[in-house]
Design an enzyme around this catalytic site. Structure first.
Site, PDB file in Angstrom:
ATOM      1  N   GLU A 108       5.777  -3.390   1.129  1.00 24.45           N
ATOM      2  CA  GLU A 108       5.921  -2.990  -0.288  1.00 24.45           C
ATOM      3  C   GLU A 108       4.913  -1.613  -0.622  1.00 24.45           C
ATOM      4  O   GLU A 108       3.655  -1.924  -0.659  1.00 24.45           O
ATOM      5  CB  GLU A 108       5.291  -4.072  -1.381  1.00 24.45           C
ATOM      6  CG  GLU A 108       5.963  -4.196  -2.763  1.00 24.45           C
ATOM      7  CD  GLU A 108       5.399  -3.128  -3.665  1.00 24.45           C
ATOM      8  OE1 GLU A 108       6.197  -1.900  -3.659  1.00 24.45           O
ATOM      9  OE2 GLU A 108       4.200  -2.911  -4.030  1.00 24.45           O
ATOM     10  N   GLY A 123       0.898  -1.274  -0.033  1.00 19.43           N
ATOM     11  CA  GLY A 123       0.081  -0.165   0.044  1.00 19.43           C
ATOM     12  C   GLY A 123       0.735   1.190   0.150  1.00 19.43           C
ATOM     13  O   GLY A 123       1.879   1.268  -0.622  1.00 19.43           O
ATOM     14  N   CYS A 174       2.323   0.308  -8.959  1.00 21.62           N
ATOM     15  CA  CYS A 174       3.154   0.748  -8.193  1.00 21.62           C
ATOM     16  C   CYS A 174       4.575   0.950  -8.971  1.00 21.62           C
ATOM     17  O   CYS A 174       5.356   1.788  -8.531  1.00 21.62           O
ATOM     18  CB  CYS A 174       3.644  -0.265  -7.024  1.00 21.62           C
ATOM     19  SG  CYS A 174       3.720  -1.863  -7.350  1.00 21.62           S
TER      20      CYS A 174
END
Length: 319
Positions: free
Chosen positions: A73, A51, A107
Site C-alpha cells: 500500500e 509507505g 495516503c
C-alpha cells in the site's frame, strides 16, 4: 508510535483472554535495518508494507527474490472531479475535509481538484474562504483541525513543492506559510495551501505529503478523466456531480483508474471496512475486508477418495 503501542496492548490483552500462544503479536521499533531483516527472512511468509513508492521499489524485489508473498500500500495522488452540476455546498465541505484534515498527511488525502471551467473560479474562491477559517494548532487542544507536519523534512518538502508550483505558473490563492514558529519552534505548523495551476506539471503529478491542494480546470468529462488518470499513482478518487451519467462514467472501466472511486464524497475516510488499496505505483495490494484476510491465508486444494476404487483415465490395467 503511541497508537502502535496502544494497539499492541489491546492485542496482547485479547490474546491473554483467549489463551493464545505468547508472542502471537509483537511490536518492534527500529530503523531500516529492522525492515530489511523482516523482508529478507524466509520465515516471514507475507510482507504487508505501507509507505512510499520508493520503499515499495526496494521491498518488492527482495521479497520476490525469495518467493515470498507481498501486499503493498504505497503512494497516492488523489483527485476529485467537480462537474458543473455539483452541489457546491456539499463539494466544498468534502474537499476541505479531505484536503486539510490530518494536515495532508494521509495516503487518501485529496491533492488535486479538477473543476469544470464554468465553476472553477467560484469553487476556488469558496475553498480559499473556508481555508482562512481552519483552526491550526496542537492536536491536543479542543477544536483543532490542522496539526503539525511530522518533521522538518516534511516542511521543507511542502515549501519546495509550493516554490516549484509557482515557478510552473501556479497562483497561490490560500495558505502557504509556516505558523506558530515562535510558540512551538520545534514543531512545523503550516497553513494548508491552495494553488490554481495552469496545467498538470511534474510537481502536481508527484505526491507531496503535506496539505497542498492543486486546482486544475477542464471543459469536457473526457478531458477531466484523462487529467485524473495522468499520474503514476492510483489509490483513491472521487467525482462531485448530480448527473447520474457522469457518475456512472467515472465508475466505469474507462473512468477512474484507482482502487477506490467515490461519488459526492471526498477520497478520504469512506472506505473503512472495504477493500483498501490502489493500482499503478500504489502497489496493487488490498487491505481490510475479505481481500485482506484472504491474503493472509495459506490456500490448499484437497481431494479425498473415500472409496476403495481408483479409476484411471489412461486405461492401465493393474492385474
Amino acid at each position: 508510535m503511541l497508537t502502535a503501542l496502544a494497539c499492541q496492548a489491546l492485542l496482547a490483552e485479547a490474546a491473554r483472554r483467549v489463551g493464545a500462544p505468547e508472542g502471537v503479536s509483537a511490536l518492534v521499533f527500529g530503523g531500516p535495518e529492522v525492515g530489511e531483516a523482516l523482508v529478507a527472512d524466509d520465515r516471514v511468509a507475507l510482507v504487508s508494507a505501507t509507505g512510499s513508492t520508493r520503499m515499495g521499489r526496494a521491498v518488492a524485489p527482495a521479497v520476490a527474490g525469495r518467493f515470498g508473498r507481498l501486499l503493498l500500500e504505497l503512494g497516492g495522488n488523489n483527485a476529485a472531479i467537480v462537474a458543473p452540476s455539483a452541489d457546491l455546498d456539499l463539494t466544498v465541505r468534502g474537499i476541505v475535509f479531505s484536503a486539510a484534515g490530518t494536515a495532508g498527511q494521509r495516503c487518501t488525502t485529496l491533492r488535486r481538484v479538477i473543476a469544470h471551467s464554468s465553476i472553477a473560479d467560484e469553487l476556488t474562491g469558496r475553498l480559499a474562504a473556508a481555508y482562512r477559517t481552519l483552526p491550526i494548532g496542537s492536536p491536543l487542544a479542543d477544536g483543532t483541525l490542522v496539526g503539525p507536519l511530522i518533521d522538518a523534512a516534511a516542511y521543507h518538502g511542502y515549501d519546495d513543492a509550493l516554490g516549484r508550483a509557482q515557478a510552473d505558473g501556479g497562483k497561490l490563492v490560500a495558505g502557504g506559510r509556516r505558523v506558530l514558529a515562535d510558540e512551538a519552534p520545534d514543531a512545523y505548523y503550516v497553513e494548508p495551501a491552495i494553488v490554481a495551476m495552469p496545467a498538470q506539471t511534474d510537481v502536481v503529478r508527484s505526491e507531496t505529503f503535506a496539505p497542498i491542494l492543486y486546482v486544475l480546470g477542464y471543459d469536457t468529462l473526457d478531458e477531466a478523466i484523462a487529467l485524473h488518470n495522468d499520474v503514476p499513482q492510483g489509490l483513491s478518487s472521487s467525482i462531485f456531480t448530480l448527473d447520474l451519467r457522469e457518475a456512472e462514467r467515472f465508475l466505469a472501466p474507462d473512468g477512474s483508474d484507482c482502487g477506490i472511486a467515490n461519488v459526492n464524497i471526498g477520497p478520504s475516510g469512506a472506505e473503512i471496512g472495504g477493500a483498501f488499496g490502489g493500482e499503478k505505483e500504489t502497489g496493487g495490494g488490498r487491505e481490510s475486508g475479505s481481500d485482506a484476510w484472504r491474503s493472509y491465508m495459506r490456500r490448499a486444494t484437497n481431494t479425498v477418495n473415500y472409496s476403495t476404487e481408483l479409476p484411471l483415465a489412461q486405461g492401465v490395467s493393474f492385474g
